[in-house]
Every structure is written in structure tokens, then in C-alpha cells.
Design a protein around this motif. Sequence first.
Motif, short mmCIF file in Angstrom:
data_model
loop_
_atom_site.label_atom_id
_atom_site.label_comp_id
_atom_site.label_asym_id
_atom_site.label_seq_id
_atom_site.Cartn_x
_atom_site.Cartn_y
_atom_site.Cartn_z
N ASN A 30 13.08 2.85 -3.17
CA ASN A 30 12.69 1.71 -4.03
C ASN A 30 11.57 2.08 -5.00
OD1 ASN A 30 10.22 1.53 -2.61
ND2 ASN A 30 10.95 -0.14 -1.30
N GLY A 31 10.98 3.26 -4.82
CA GLY A 31 9.97 3.75 -5.75
C GLY A 31 8.57 3.24 -5.51
N ARG A 32 8.41 2.19 -4.72
CA ARG A 32 7.09 1.57 -4.52
C ARG A 32 6.44 1.98 -3.20
NH1 ARG A 32 10.51 -2.49 -5.17
NH2 ARG A 32 9.96 -3.35 -3.13
N LYS A 33 7.25 2.16 -2.18
CA LYS A 33 6.73 2.40 -0.84
C LYS A 33 6.79 3.87 -0.47
CE LYS A 33 6.43 -2.12 -0.06
NZ LYS A 33 5.13 -2.80 0.13
N PHE A 34 5.84 4.29 0.37
CA PHE A 34 5.94 5.59 0.99
C PHE A 34 5.50 5.48 2.44
CE2 PHE A 34 1.54 5.56 -0.29
CZ PHE A 34 0.85 6.39 0.58
N LEU A 35 5.96 6.42 3.27
CA LEU A 35 5.73 6.37 4.70
C LEU A 35 5.07 7.65 5.17
CD1 LEU A 35 8.76 5.09 3.99
CD2 LEU A 35 8.82 4.73 6.45
N TYR A 36 4.26 7.53 6.21
CA TYR A 36 3.73 8.71 6.87
C TYR A 36 3.39 8.34 8.31
CZ TYR A 36 -0.87 6.65 5.79
OH TYR A 36 -1.95 5.81 5.68
N ALA A 37 3.16 9.36 9.12
CA ALA A 37 2.80 9.15 10.52
C ALA A 37 1.29 9.14 10.67
CB ALA A 37 3.41 10.23 11.39
N ALA A 38 0.80 8.24 11.53
CA ALA A 38 -0.62 8.17 11.86
C ALA A 38 -0.72 7.91 13.35
CB ALA A 38 -1.32 7.08 11.07
N GLY A 39 -0.97 8.96 14.12
CA GLY A 39 -1.01 8.81 15.57
C GLY A 39 0.35 8.44 16.11
N ALA A 40 0.43 7.30 16.80
CA ALA A 40 1.68 6.84 17.39
C ALA A 40 2.39 5.80 16.53
CB ALA A 40 1.43 6.28 18.78
N SER A 41 1.93 5.62 15.29
CA SER A 41 2.51 4.61 14.40
C SER A 41 3.08 5.24 13.14
CB SER A 41 1.46 3.58 13.99
OG SER A 41 0.97 2.87 15.10
N VAL A 42 4.10 4.59 12.60
CA VAL A 42 4.60 4.91 11.26
C VAL A 42 3.97 3.90 10.32
CG1 VAL A 42 6.60 5.10 9.75
CG2 VAL A 42 6.78 5.79 12.15
N VAL A 43 3.33 4.39 9.27
CA VAL A 43 2.65 3.52 8.32
C VAL A 43 3.47 3.44 7.04
CG1 VAL A 43 0.51 3.03 7.09
CG2 VAL A 43 0.43 4.25 9.28
N VAL A 44 3.80 2.22 6.63
CA VAL A 44 4.52 1.97 5.38
C VAL A 44 3.51 1.44 4.37
CG1 VAL A 44 6.44 0.79 4.26
CG2 VAL A 44 6.61 1.42 6.68
N CYS A 45 3.31 2.19 3.29
CA CYS A 45 2.28 1.85 2.30
C CYS A 45 2.90 1.54 0.95
CB CYS A 45 1.30 3.01 2.13
SG CYS A 45 0.42 3.46 3.63
N LEU A 47 2.32 2.14 -3.06
CA LEU A 47 1.61 3.03 -3.97
C LEU A 47 0.71 2.28 -4.95
CD1 LEU A 47 4.46 5.58 -4.66
CD2 LEU A 47 2.23 6.15 -3.71
N ALA A 48 1.03 1.02 -5.23
CA ALA A 48 0.26 0.24 -6.20
C ALA A 48 -0.80 -0.65 -5.57
CB ALA A 48 1.20 -0.62 -7.05
N ASP A 49 -0.66 -0.95 -4.27
CA ASP A 49 -1.56 -1.88 -3.62
C ASP A 49 -2.06 -1.29 -2.31
OD1 ASP A 49 -2.94 -3.97 -2.54
OD2 ASP A 49 -1.25 -5.36 -2.43
N PRO A 50 -3.31 -0.81 -2.25
CA PRO A 50 -3.82 -0.19 -1.03
C PRO A 50 -3.96 -1.17 0.14
CG PRO A 50 -5.59 -0.47 -2.63
CD PRO A 50 -4.31 -0.79 -3.34
N HIS A 51 -3.94 -2.48 -0.14
CA HIS A 51 -4.05 -3.47 0.92
C HIS A 51 -2.71 -3.75 1.60
CE1 HIS A 51 -8.19 -4.54 -0.24
NE2 HIS A 51 -7.78 -4.38 -1.48
N ASP A 52 -1.63 -3.30 1.00
CA ASP A 52 -0.28 -3.59 1.52
C ASP A 52 0.14 -2.47 2.48
OD1 ASP A 52 2.31 -4.24 2.03
OD2 ASP A 52 2.95 -4.38 -0.06
N GLN A 53 0.04 -2.73 3.76
CA GLN A 53 0.46 -1.80 4.80
C GLN A 53 1.27 -2.53 5.86
OE1 GLN A 53 -3.05 0.12 6.46
NE2 GLN A 53 -2.65 1.98 5.30
N VAL A 54 2.30 -1.85 6.37
CA VAL A 54 3.08 -2.34 7.50
C VAL A 54 3.12 -1.23 8.53
CG1 VAL A 54 5.32 -3.18 8.30
CG2 VAL A 54 4.47 -3.85 6.05
#
Length: 411
Positions: A30-45, A47-54
Motif C-alpha cells: 500500500n506504500g504507507r505502512k512498513f513492518l519490523y520485528a521488535a522483541g516478541a512483537s511485529v510492529v506495523v508503522c 511512514l508519514a505518521d510516527p504516532h500510528d503503530q499497530v
Amino acid sequence: LKMMAEAPALELEHAIGYSSICGTICWHPNGRKFLYAAGASVVVCDLADPHDQVFLRGHDNDITCLVLSPSGRYVASGQSGYNSDVVVWDFESKSLLYRLSEHDHGISSVAFSHDEKLLCTVGYATDNKIFIWDMSNGHIVTVSNANPSPCITAVWGGMVRNVKRRDTGHYQLATAGNKQLALWSIDPIKGEMESTKVAAEGRGSQVRDFTTIAFSEDLETLYAGTSSGDFVVVNIKQKAMNMTIPATRQGVRSLLTSSQGMLVGGGDGTVTLFDAHSMHDINQTNVGGPVISLCYSPDHTEVLAGTSNGFIRRLRSDSLQGRLVCENHSAPLICVSFSPESSERFATLSHDCSMRVWDATDYSVITSVFVRDAGTPAAMCYTLDFLLSGWSDGRVRAHDAETGKNLWHID
């Protein structure tokens, strides 16, 4: 007895941290979101809004591998530990779709086929198994002992082609490990998989320790990065290595291919662009740390590059110019301190011997301090003027909170 009311849970607003694991940054189609691993969680971020995390939370130990399916429909993550599960997530609903629990000890690699019908999971050396899963129901299609053994990574390569280079009904998979490469033919109807070892360049050729693999866009070539700093070019039709290209001084850590060229991430911090036809390097940049993950944007004009020292950068895929997306510590934290004067700034101290001052409004780093030859960190206190820290060499150090300059120390 009256039941005590369950205490309300604290809502997680934001997480700062990036597990430095090879190949675990994924840019969503979708061009807006990116994912990475942080410990035992997958973080969905966003790129335009640093407050938007799942946060995708379904593991009870550190994530060891992460992959996004080609369309972005599925996410798969594997973990280490006793419950070495692979979890498949539905990206749209952010819900757990399948929990695959056949491996033991840990997961080395996960990969979706090009049509998203199959998922390959590779276990640690102590598990020594490769499973192929059906994504329509989460059932096992077939399983085999790993080849090579141990196997560290796997990648799909479309369909096996016949002598006329036409697709057959068998899927193609490549695996790497133990200084070997193998190509697999997988029949999902019969539940059979067979492997063929890739032949070396010639008699007396140098044995290489492979670190990462990637197919060319036309699926006729396989590229394999090595710990010696070069990458090997494999002809798929001949199932043989036919060329070795020097790329970096401290080992190839990541590869990314397209019709325009190939990007190589090096242990020396370089990202190098190679021409797809001549295999000559045409551009290079240094991102300041071993490049363990590279991922294209949907239109291939940009790249996300992750480093083992906690930085994620966004680069142009042609000029390799870019900007910082986020930075993180590369080792566990031992201290967090808010300034008494303001709740919008706080500081962290890590076992990587660094201190950072953060802006809580956008989670950016204001000041970074790297302390050398002081032993291990013990404690820290932050004010808007100073960073006071104690170290195992017996010294208390003071740094300027704005510039990071070393001001004084007490022996």
C-alpha cells in the motif's frame, strides 16, 4: 466472596525498538505502512505518521524471522524458544490466522510463494526440518529434512521450468546453508519435494559460507551473498554457479534484485547498486552500520535499509540518497529517565554503551552520546541541561544534554 474487578490494562501508545534480525523489514504494497520485528512483537508503522503503530502480539519469545506476502495480504513470523511457533497474520484485520507448531527450538526462515498459496518454514539446525504449508487451510503440504543442513534461509523462485523454459506445475524453492546451495522442486498435489545441490564453479573453487539469497526478477538466476564479501551468480537452468562478484569488505548481509539492478547490503555499512546486465557497481553509499535488511517500495523507486546498530533509513534506489526513518538502541536498555522540567523529553541508557535523549512528541532522537572505553553502564539521571551516568570503570560522567559533549567526570 465477591470477585475483584479486573484492573484496567495500560494502553500501549508507542514502542521504540528494532530487533536487528536479517531480512525483517517489510514495506507493504500500500506504500504507507512498513513492518519490523521488535522483541516478541511485529510492529506495523506508518511512514508519514510516527504516532500510528499497530502491534501484532502472538509470540512468547523473540521473533527470529519475518516476511510479508507479495500482495500484502499475509504476514508470517517465527520465533525461538520452547514454543517455536510460526504465526500467520491477516494484515487487513491485524488478526492471527494460523499458528503453526510443528518445529522445535526455533525458526530460521519463513517465505511465501509468489501466488501466496504456499508458505515455507525452516527450523533451526537442532530441528533440521523444512515444512511447506497450504495457506488456504493452514495444513501441511509436505515436510523434508533440511538441505543443506543446517539451512539458514529459503526463498521461492516461481515455478520449475522445463527444457523449453515453460512453467510446470511444480514450485521452485532455493535454500542456503552449511556452505552449500540447493534448488527444490515441490509438487503440492502429491505432497512431494526433491532437492538438487547447486554445483560449484569448478574444480578447486573456493568454498564459501552463504549468508543470503535472492532470485532475479525473471527467475532465471539466483544470487547468493557470502561472508567473504562477494556474491555468487547461479544459472538456474544449469543448476551451477558461473560467476563471483566482489561487493563488500565485511561480508554480504542482504540482497535485493530488480530488472534495473541489484542492491547489496554489506557488513561494512555500504549499500552498493550493481547493473543488472554487466554486474558492475554503479553507485554506493554508507549508512553507518552492517546492512542486515533491504526492502523495495511498491514502485521500486525507494528502499528501506535496516542496520544491526538500530538504524532504519529510506533511500532512493538509484542515487542511494536518503534520510533517517528512525534510530534505536542495539542492545537492552538499563535505564529510562524523564527530565523533572518537562514531560516531553526523556533519556535512555543501553548496554550498547550509548545514551539518547528523545522528543516524546514525535519519538525522534535529539541527542546521541556514545561512550567508549568506560566498561558497562550502571545508572543515569537526566535533566534538560545534563546527562549524568555511572560506569563500571568507577567514573561518573556528565554530558551536555543538547550537544552530547563530554563536560566532566568524577573518578
